[in-house]
Scaffold this motif. Structure first.
Motif, short mmCIF file in Angstrom:
data_model
loop_
_atom_site.label_atom_id
_atom_site.label_comp_id
_atom_site.label_asym_id
_atom_site.label_seq_id
_atom_site.Cartn_x
_atom_site.Cartn_y
_atom_site.Cartn_z
N HIS A 43 0.86 -1.19 0.00
CA HIS A 43 0.00 0.00 0.00
C HIS A 43 0.90 1.24 0.00
O HIS A 43 1.84 1.32 0.78
CB HIS A 43 -0.87 0.06 1.26
CG HIS A 43 -1.73 -1.15 1.48
ND1 HIS A 43 -3.09 -1.13 1.28
CD2 HIS A 43 -1.43 -2.41 1.90
CE1 HIS A 43 -3.59 -2.33 1.56
NE2 HIS A 43 -2.60 -3.12 1.94
N THR B 167 1.05 5.76 -1.44
CA THR B 167 0.58 6.89 -2.24
C THR B 167 1.57 7.09 -3.37
O THR B 167 2.77 7.30 -3.13
CB THR B 167 0.48 8.17 -1.39
OG1 THR B 167 -0.46 7.96 -0.33
CG2 THR B 167 0.01 9.34 -2.24
N ASP B 168 1.09 7.03 -4.59
CA ASP B 168 1.98 7.12 -5.74
C ASP B 168 2.68 8.48 -5.75
O ASP B 168 2.02 9.53 -5.71
CB ASP B 168 1.19 6.94 -7.04
CG ASP B 168 2.10 6.75 -8.23
OD1 ASP B 168 2.71 7.74 -8.67
OD2 ASP B 168 2.23 5.61 -8.71
N SER C 53 1.53 10.51 -9.19
CA SER C 53 0.13 10.92 -9.37
C SER C 53 -0.53 11.38 -8.09
O SER C 53 -1.56 12.06 -8.14
CB SER C 53 -0.67 9.76 -9.96
OG SER C 53 -0.77 8.70 -9.02
N GLY C 54 0.01 10.99 -6.94
CA GLY C 54 -0.64 11.31 -5.67
C GLY C 54 -1.80 10.41 -5.33
O GLY C 54 -2.47 10.60 -4.31
N GLU C 55 -2.05 9.39 -6.15
CA GLU C 55 -3.17 8.47 -5.92
C GLU C 55 -2.78 7.34 -4.97
O GLU C 55 -1.63 6.91 -4.94
CB GLU C 55 -3.63 7.87 -7.25
CG GLU C 55 -4.16 8.88 -8.26
CD GLU C 55 -4.56 8.23 -9.56
OE1 GLU C 55 -4.38 6.99 -9.69
OE2 GLU C 55 -5.05 8.94 -10.45
N ALA C 56 -3.76 6.88 -4.19
CA ALA C 56 -3.54 5.73 -3.32
C ALA C 56 -3.50 4.46 -4.19
O ALA C 56 -4.35 4.26 -5.05
CB ALA C 56 -4.65 5.63 -2.29
N ARG C 57 -2.52 3.61 -3.95
CA ARG C 57 -2.38 2.39 -4.73
C ARG C 57 -2.25 1.20 -3.78
O ARG C 57 -1.65 1.30 -2.70
CB ARG C 57 -1.16 2.46 -5.65
CG ARG C 57 -1.15 3.68 -6.55
CD ARG C 57 -0.08 3.63 -7.60
NE ARG C 57 -0.43 2.72 -8.69
CZ ARG C 57 0.25 2.64 -9.84
NH1 ARG C 57 1.32 3.39 -10.03
NH2 ARG C 57 -0.11 1.81 -10.78
#
Length: 306
Positions: A281, A283-284, A287-291
Motif C-alpha cells: 500500500h 501513495t503514488d 500521481s498522488g493516488e492511493a495504490r
C-alpha cells in the motif's frame, strides 16, 4: 556510473574497481590474482577476445598497465544453474512500474549460482525492458509481491518511498502450533534490536540495545497443527519477520535459519518457507493516488478456508 556494455540476455555487465597502484604490473595480472579461484589462462583469453572493456567501451589488452583504468566492465560467465520450476506472475504493468508475484526459491537479482534463475533476469527477457530494476528486495525463500521500476527517469521517486518507509507492507506466515499456544495475547506488537554481522548468514538479537525492529502480529486462523498469522512490519530489518515469530515460539514452517540454523541442503521444492509478501500500500509519488497491490499466491500450509 553507466555501463559501456548493454544488457545481454537480461543480465547487465559487471563493474570491477581496479587499484591504480600496487604490486601487479598489468590490469590482467591484478584480475588473475583477484580471481585466484578461476583458471588464469581462461581469464587472459577473455582479454585477447576483447571481452573486458574500459569506461569508454574500448577493450583492454593483456599488457594494459595497472593504473591505465580504475574501472573495467565484463559479462559474468554464466554458472551451471539448477532450474527453478516456478514462474514469475505478472500482476501489474504500466509505464513506470511492474509488479509481480515472485515464487519461493527464486532470488530477486542475479548472484552466486543464480543468474538466469532470478526474477530480474526472467522479467527483462520476458518483457523486453533492459532498464528494469527492482525497487525493493525479497529473500530468495520468500514469495509474494515484488515491485520493479521500468524507467530510470522515475525510479528515484519510487525508491525514496521505500527508504522513507512510505510503503505499508503486509505479510502472511504459517507456523507449527506450539504446545503452549495462547491466542489471547494477540494481536501484539513485537520489538527488539536486530544486528547483522559481516560474514554471518543469520542476524543476531541484542537485548541490551534500544529496539530497531517492530512488527504488528495478528492471528488469522489456527487449527490443531498450525497458526496462520498476519504481519505488518514497521521497520525493514533483514530477516525481521522470521526472527520475531521465532522469538515468540512461532518459527515459520520450513525455515532453515530460525530458531535453529540447519545444515545447507539442496532446495526441496515441496517444502517452501511459509512466508508470503501479501500486500503493498502506498501513495503514488507521481500521481498522488492511493495504490494497493495484493498477491494472488497462497501459502500451501495455511489452514483450509483461510
Amino acid at each position: 556510473m553507466a555501463s559501456p556494455l548493454p544488457v545481454r540476455d537480461g543480465v547487465g555487465a559487471t563493474r570491477l574497481h581496479v587499484p591504480l597502484t600496487g604490486e601487479w604490473p598489468t590490469v590482467s595480472a591484478y584480475m588473475v590474482a583477484r580471481f585466484f579461484h578461476l583458471d588464469a589462462e581462461r581469464l587472459l583469453v577473455r582479454f585477447d577476445r576483447g571481452e573486458i572493456v574500459a569506461r569508454d567501451g574500448s577493450p583492454l589488452r593483456r599488457d594494459t598497465p595497472l593504473g591505465a583504468e580504475e574501472f573495467v566492465w565484463y559479462y559474468r560467465e554464466p554458472p551451471v544453474e539448477r532450474d527453478i520450476p516456478f514462474e514469475v506472475q505478472l500482476r501489474h504493468q504500466d509505464r513506470d512500474l511492474v509488479v509481480v508475484d515472485k515464487p519461493h526459491f527464486l532470488p530477486t537479482t542475479p548472484g552466486g549460482k543464480f543468474l538466469q534463475n532470478s526474477a530480474l533476469v526472467r522479467l527483462r527477457n520476458l518483457l523486453g525492458i533492459p532498464e528494469l530494476t527492482p525497487i525493493h528486495r525479497l529473500d530468495r525463500a520468500t514469495a509474494g509481491l515484488l515491485m520493479f521500476s521500468a524507467r530510470p527517469d522515475t525510479r528515484g521517486a519510487y525508491q525514496l518511498m521505500f527508504e522513507n518507509r512510505k510503503v505499508q507492507k503486509v505479510y502472511e506466515a504459517v507456523s507449527d502450533r506450539p504446545s503452549n499456544w495462547s491466542p489471547e495475547v494477540f494481536p501484539l506488537v513485537y520489538r527488539n534490536h536486530i544486528v547483522k554481522h559481516r560474514g554471518e548468514v543469520r542476524v543476531q538479537v541484542d537485548d541490551s540495545r534500544e529496539p530497531n525492529a517492530e512488527t504488528l502480529i495478528e492471528v488469522l486462523s489456527s487449527d490443531e497443527h498450525v497458526v496462520h498469522t498476519l504481519l505488518r512490519p514497521h521497520s525493514g530489518k533483514m530477516h525481521q519477520l522470521r526472527v520475531h515469530l521465532a522469538s515468540l515460539g512461532l518459527g515459520i514452517r520450513n525455515d532453515g535459519f530460525y530458531p535453529t540454523l540447519l545444515p545447507e541442503e539442496p532446495d526441496d521444492f515441496s517444502r517452501p518457507l511459509q512466508l508470503l509478501a501479501r500486500e503493498l500500500h502506498f501513495t503514488d509519488p507521481l500521481s498522488g493516488e492511493a495504490r494497493m497491490f495484493v498477491s494472488g499466491l497462497r501459502l500451501q500450509d495455511a489452514p483450509s478456508g483461510a
